[in-house]
Design an enzyme around this catalytic site. Sequence first.
Site, PDB file in Angstrom:
ATOM      1  N   THR A  25      65.701  55.990  35.800  1.00 50.35           N
ATOM      2  CA  THR A  25      65.270  54.438  36.709  1.00 50.35           C
ATOM      3  C   THR A  25      66.898  53.630  36.025  1.00 50.35           C
ATOM      4  O   THR A  25      67.039  52.359  36.074  1.00 50.35           O
ATOM      5  CB  THR A  25      64.015  53.604  35.268  1.00 50.35           C
ATOM      6  OG1 THR A  25      64.934  54.247  33.903  1.00 50.35           O
ATOM      7  CG2 THR A  25      62.964  54.328  35.261  1.00 50.35           C
ATOM      8  N   GLU A  26      67.982  54.395  35.210  1.00 50.29           N
ATOM      9  CA  GLU A  26      69.280  53.619  35.333  1.00 50.29           C
ATOM     10  C   GLU A  26      69.628  52.955  36.813  1.00 50.29           C
ATOM     11  O   GLU A  26      70.686  52.200  36.488  1.00 50.29           O
ATOM     12  CB  GLU A  26      70.215  54.996  35.204  1.00 50.29           C
ATOM     13  CG  GLU A  26      69.953  55.294  33.702  1.00 50.29           C
ATOM     14  CD  GLU A  26      69.283  57.125  33.733  1.00 50.29           C
ATOM     15  OE1 GLU A  26      68.886  57.667  32.927  1.00 50.29           O
ATOM     16  OE2 GLU A  26      68.162  57.011  34.957  1.00 50.29           O
ATOM     17  N   VAL A  27      69.793  53.287  37.074  1.00 42.00           N
ATOM     18  CA  VAL A  27      70.262  52.059  38.560  1.00 42.00           C
ATOM     19  C   VAL A  27      69.447  50.796  39.329  1.00 42.00           C
ATOM     20  O   VAL A  27      69.716  49.620  39.612  1.00 42.00           O
ATOM     21  CB  VAL A  27      69.750  52.856  40.701  1.00 42.00           C
ATOM     22  CG1 VAL A  27      70.748  54.139  40.164  1.00 42.00           C
ATOM     23  CG2 VAL A  27      68.809  53.948  41.052  1.00 42.00           C
TER      24      VAL A  27
END
Length: 244
Positions: free
Chosen positions: A121-123
Amino acid sequence: MTLIGRTRERGVETLGLDAPHRRNALSAALVAELAGALADAGGDAAVRAVVLTHTGTTFSAGADLRDPPAPEALVGLLRQIVELPKPVVARVTGHVRAGGLGLLTACDIAVASHAATFAFTEVRIGVAPAVISLPVVPRTDPRALARYYLTGERLDAAEAVRVGLLTAAGDDVDETLAPVLDGLRRAAPEALAETKRLLTARVLETFDQDAADLTALSARLFSSAAAHEGMTAFLERRDPEWVV
């Protein structure tokens, strides 16, 4: 407050992430305590293997946005799992997000229930899966990884097995795990250590080559304006400003 549970049965040391109220997010304190528990297990001749598991519905939600570990500390923890002279087996019955997938792929074997879900989920909060790429990239399918890194889409357990994030999945995780632990208990300790060394050589080469650059990238992105907006939006349960 203890953040890591410890139990032992027939030579298998089980370490449980035990901060369910924070979805077992990787805080500075949790990372330090887990590193200490792993060091104890690694140096104990009575321990044949380590199982890394969790309490609550989430294995780990990734970095604790309120108390994140230093990137160097997370790199150190991931490398410690890869280098530990005992096999480390992930036992997952809940959700795994972002940095939690670094823990998962640092383990030698990863088993999950079909109820588990996974996502990079970083982006979506304005950063990149930098440090966790050290164990993730060498162990997963590159085309699939490009999709899931770039989109943040959620994977189910079957897809996680297909792309290499998991070793196996089943309806009953302990039933799926049982033959794995039986095999490890039947193996000679020295043979396990040397066999693990063979299997992790390429992963450790990635650490040697890329850890410094990825640590710097992580620090830069987490201090950026985009990350501030993304994390604020996440905590406020709204879309960040760039969503179209």
